[in-house]
Scaffold this motif. Structure first.
Motif, short mmCIF file in Angstrom:
data_model
loop_
_atom_site.label_atom_id
_atom_site.label_comp_id
_atom_site.label_asym_id
_atom_site.label_seq_id
_atom_site.Cartn_x
_atom_site.Cartn_y
_atom_site.Cartn_z
N LEU A 182 0.86 -1.17 0.00
CA LEU A 182 0.00 0.00 0.00
C LEU A 182 0.90 1.23 0.00
O LEU A 182 1.95 1.23 0.66
CB LEU A 182 -0.89 0.02 1.25
CG LEU A 182 -2.01 -1.03 1.34
CD1 LEU A 182 -1.47 -2.42 1.66
CD2 LEU A 182 -3.03 -0.64 2.40
N VAL A 183 0.50 2.27 -0.73
CA VAL A 183 1.30 3.50 -0.78
C VAL A 183 0.43 4.67 -0.35
O VAL A 183 -0.72 4.79 -0.78
CB VAL A 183 1.83 3.75 -2.21
CG1 VAL A 183 2.56 5.10 -2.30
CG2 VAL A 183 2.77 2.63 -2.65
N MET A 184 0.98 5.52 0.52
CA MET A 184 0.22 6.69 0.99
C MET A 184 1.18 7.86 1.23
O MET A 184 2.39 7.66 1.35
CB MET A 184 -0.54 6.34 2.26
CG MET A 184 0.34 6.04 3.42
SD MET A 184 -0.46 5.00 4.65
CE MET A 184 -0.38 3.39 3.89
N GLN A 185 0.60 9.05 1.30
CA GLN A 185 1.40 10.25 1.53
C GLN A 185 1.71 10.41 3.01
O GLN A 185 0.85 10.20 3.87
CB GLN A 185 0.64 11.52 1.11
CG GLN A 185 0.10 11.54 -0.30
CD GLN A 185 -1.21 10.78 -0.43
OE1 GLN A 185 -1.91 10.53 0.54
NE2 GLN A 185 -1.56 10.42 -1.65
N GLY A 186 2.93 10.83 3.33
CA GLY A 186 3.22 11.33 4.66
C GLY A 186 2.78 12.78 4.75
O GLY A 186 2.33 13.37 3.75
N PHE A 187 2.87 13.34 5.95
CA PHE A 187 2.79 14.80 6.16
C PHE A 187 1.40 15.39 6.04
O PHE A 187 1.00 16.20 6.86
CB PHE A 187 3.76 15.46 5.17
CG PHE A 187 3.84 16.96 5.15
CD1 PHE A 187 4.22 17.68 6.27
CD2 PHE A 187 3.57 17.67 3.98
CE1 PHE A 187 4.33 19.07 6.22
CE2 PHE A 187 3.69 19.05 3.92
CZ PHE A 187 4.08 19.75 5.04
N ILE A 188 0.61 14.99 5.04
CA ILE A 188 -0.60 15.74 4.74
C ILE A 188 -1.82 15.17 5.46
O ILE A 188 -1.88 14.00 5.78
CB ILE A 188 -0.86 15.87 3.21
CG1 ILE A 188 -1.20 14.53 2.57
CG2 ILE A 188 0.36 16.48 2.55
CD1 ILE A 188 -1.58 14.66 1.10
N GLY A 204 6.92 16.03 8.93
CA GLY A 204 5.83 15.26 9.53
C GLY A 204 5.55 13.90 8.92
O GLY A 204 4.73 13.14 9.47
N SER A 205 6.21 13.53 7.83
CA SER A 205 5.97 12.20 7.24
C SER A 205 6.34 11.07 8.20
O SER A 205 5.71 10.01 8.21
CB SER A 205 6.75 12.02 5.94
OG SER A 205 6.29 12.91 4.98
N ASP A 206 7.38 11.31 9.01
CA ASP A 206 7.76 10.29 10.01
C ASP A 206 6.57 10.02 10.94
O ASP A 206 6.30 8.87 11.31
CB ASP A 206 8.92 10.80 10.89
CG ASP A 206 10.19 11.08 10.12
OD1 ASP A 206 10.41 10.45 9.07
OD2 ASP A 206 10.97 11.94 10.58
N TYR A 207 5.89 11.10 11.31
CA TYR A 207 4.77 10.99 12.25
C TYR A 207 3.61 10.23 11.61
O TYR A 207 3.02 9.35 12.24
CB TYR A 207 4.36 12.43 12.64
CG TYR A 207 3.43 12.56 13.82
CD1 TYR A 207 3.33 11.58 14.81
CD2 TYR A 207 2.65 13.71 13.97
CE1 TYR A 207 2.48 11.74 15.90
CE2 TYR A 207 1.81 13.89 15.05
CZ TYR A 207 1.72 12.90 16.02
OH TYR A 207 0.88 13.07 17.09
N THR A 208 3.29 10.53 10.36
CA THR A 208 2.24 9.78 9.65
C THR A 208 2.53 8.29 9.73
O THR A 208 1.66 7.47 10.05
CB THR A 208 2.19 10.17 8.15
OG1 THR A 208 2.11 11.58 8.03
CG2 THR A 208 1.03 9.51 7.43
N ALA A 209 3.78 7.93 9.42
CA ALA A 209 4.15 6.51 9.39
C ALA A 209 4.00 5.89 10.76
O ALA A 209 3.52 4.75 10.90
CB ALA A 209 5.59 6.38 8.88
N TYR A 264 11.34 13.17 13.24
CA TYR A 264 10.47 14.28 13.70
C TYR A 264 10.01 13.98 15.13
O TYR A 264 9.48 12.89 15.40
CB TYR A 264 9.30 14.35 12.72
CG TYR A 264 8.29 15.44 12.92
CD1 TYR A 264 8.66 16.78 12.98
CD2 TYR A 264 6.93 15.13 12.97
CE1 TYR A 264 7.70 17.77 13.12
CE2 TYR A 264 5.96 16.11 13.09
CZ TYR A 264 6.36 17.44 13.18
OH TYR A 264 5.41 18.41 13.30
N PRO A 265 10.20 14.91 16.07
CA PRO A 265 10.00 14.60 17.49
C PRO A 265 8.69 13.90 17.89
O PRO A 265 8.73 12.98 18.72
CB PRO A 265 10.15 15.96 18.17
CG PRO A 265 11.08 16.71 17.28
CD PRO A 265 10.76 16.26 15.88
N PRO A 266 7.50 14.24 17.35
CA PRO A 266 6.29 13.55 17.84
C PRO A 266 6.20 12.08 17.42
O PRO A 266 5.30 11.37 17.84
CB PRO A 266 5.14 14.33 17.18
CG PRO A 266 5.73 15.56 16.61
CD PRO A 266 7.18 15.29 16.38
#
Ligand code: ADP
Ligand code: ASP
Ligand code: MG
Length: 294
Positions: A182-188, A204-209, A264-266
């Motif tokens: 599956l492929v999805m966008q980080g960040f948004i 923020g892509s790290d956080y999405t993941a 990314y810290p969060p």
């Protein structure tokens, strides 16, 4: 199931995208691929929106460059039978950004919140275009649109993750998929109240993941970047920095809070809560052992 996040440099060139394809297709079991915009593109889009809002026609040059960069990458890496379709998708997004920029450029008295919404919608296109390319590139990839399940709300003037809603929607949208990739966008993200595009902040892509990994109880989260692992210091400013093979969540969190940009810290909190190990790995040197945070 694993969650693999690829940062800007990892999806930023033909060579690095070839590595991304190999890394993902070599995985056994289900893989959720979370991608950033092509390296430098988010900065360009932010610059472009600023210029458009200031009435500076130079924004058009930036859009031309962004368009050409994506088309060049497609020509270099997407299998020929899919290239035309992938080009058409990018062209359609470029047209969308062009209309948004004209709106900013021509309407000098747009209310500030409306202008901010338009700018966020433009900036989201970085991840939207990169994920379209990665979807075309990876065999059997099933595309997912992150703003359908990553939701923010306006709290004290800032876009803030709605944690509970996001967790529930991730399970609803991704939990039932039988696809292997599956492929999805980080960040948004989307604002849960207005439906407007928002984001999780720079990097923020790290956080999405991490949110996807935590909600789905992934076996691990892999952060694929441009260094061999989490290091004792930023190797750009400290050439003698060395890779730390293993860290606790607390040790890594302290370094992230102190400015270690590699994560990314969060990001660590949701995965730490579920005891999901996080690997930091190098897309340009996949055989390097990397760092495990657990
Ligand atoms: P990505 O685009 O993959 O998200 P980032 O630029 O956000 O990558 O993060 C990777 C960069 O973080 C590295 O290129 C490195 O310069 C920087 N960095 C800062 N501190 C550290 C650290 N302690 N360990 C590793 N990299 C670090
Ligand atoms: N593309 C976004 C940024 O540059 C998000 C990310 O790369 O994580 O900040
Ligand atoms: Mg990053």
């Amino acid at each position: 199931m694993k969650v693999l996040k690829f940062g800007g440099t990892s999806v930023g060139s033909v060579e690095s995208l070839r590595n991304v394809k190999q890394i993902v297709e070599a995985c056994q079991g289900q893989v959720m691929v979370v991608v950033s915009a092509l390296g430098g593109v988010t900065n360009q889009l932010i610059d472009m929106t600023g210029r458009a809002q200031a009435g500076d026609a130079a924004y058009e040059d930036i859009l031309v460059q962004v368009r050409q960069r994506h088309l060049d990458v497609i020509a270099g890496v997407v299998p020929v039978p899919q290239q035309q379709q992938c080009n058409a998708i990018v062209e359609q997004f470029v047209e969308g950004m062009s209309s948004f920029c004209s709106m900013l450029c021509l309407n000098h008295d747009l209310p500030a919140d409306m202008a901010a919404n338009i700018k966020d919608a433009i900036v989201a296109h970085g991840e939207i275009m990169s994920s379209a390319i990665v979807t075309c590139l990876i065999d059997g990839a099933e595309p997912h649109f992150s703003p359908n399940f990553i939701k923010t709300r306006r709290v004290d003037g800032a876009d803030t993750l709605d944690t509970d809603l996001t967790r529930r929607l991730i399970v609803e949208h991704l939990g039932q998929s039988k696809a292997q990739r599956l492929v999805m966008q980080g960040f948004i993200a989307d604002d849960a109240d207005t439906g407007m595009k928002t984001n999780l902040g720079r990097g923020g892509s790290d956080y999405t993941a991490a949110l996807v990994a935590a909600a789905l109880g992934a076996e691990c989260l892999e952060i694929w970047t441009d260094v061999d692992g989490f290091m004792t210091a930023d190797p750009r400013t400290h050439p003698d920095a060395t890779v730390i093979p293993s860290m606790t969540y607390e040790q890594a969190q302290r370094m992230c809070d102190a400015g270690a940009k590699v994560i990314y810290p969060p990001t660590l909190r949701p995965v730490a809560e579920r005891h999901i190990p996080v690997w930091v790995k190098n897309t340009f040197n996949p055989s390097a052992p990397g760092t495990v945070i657990q």
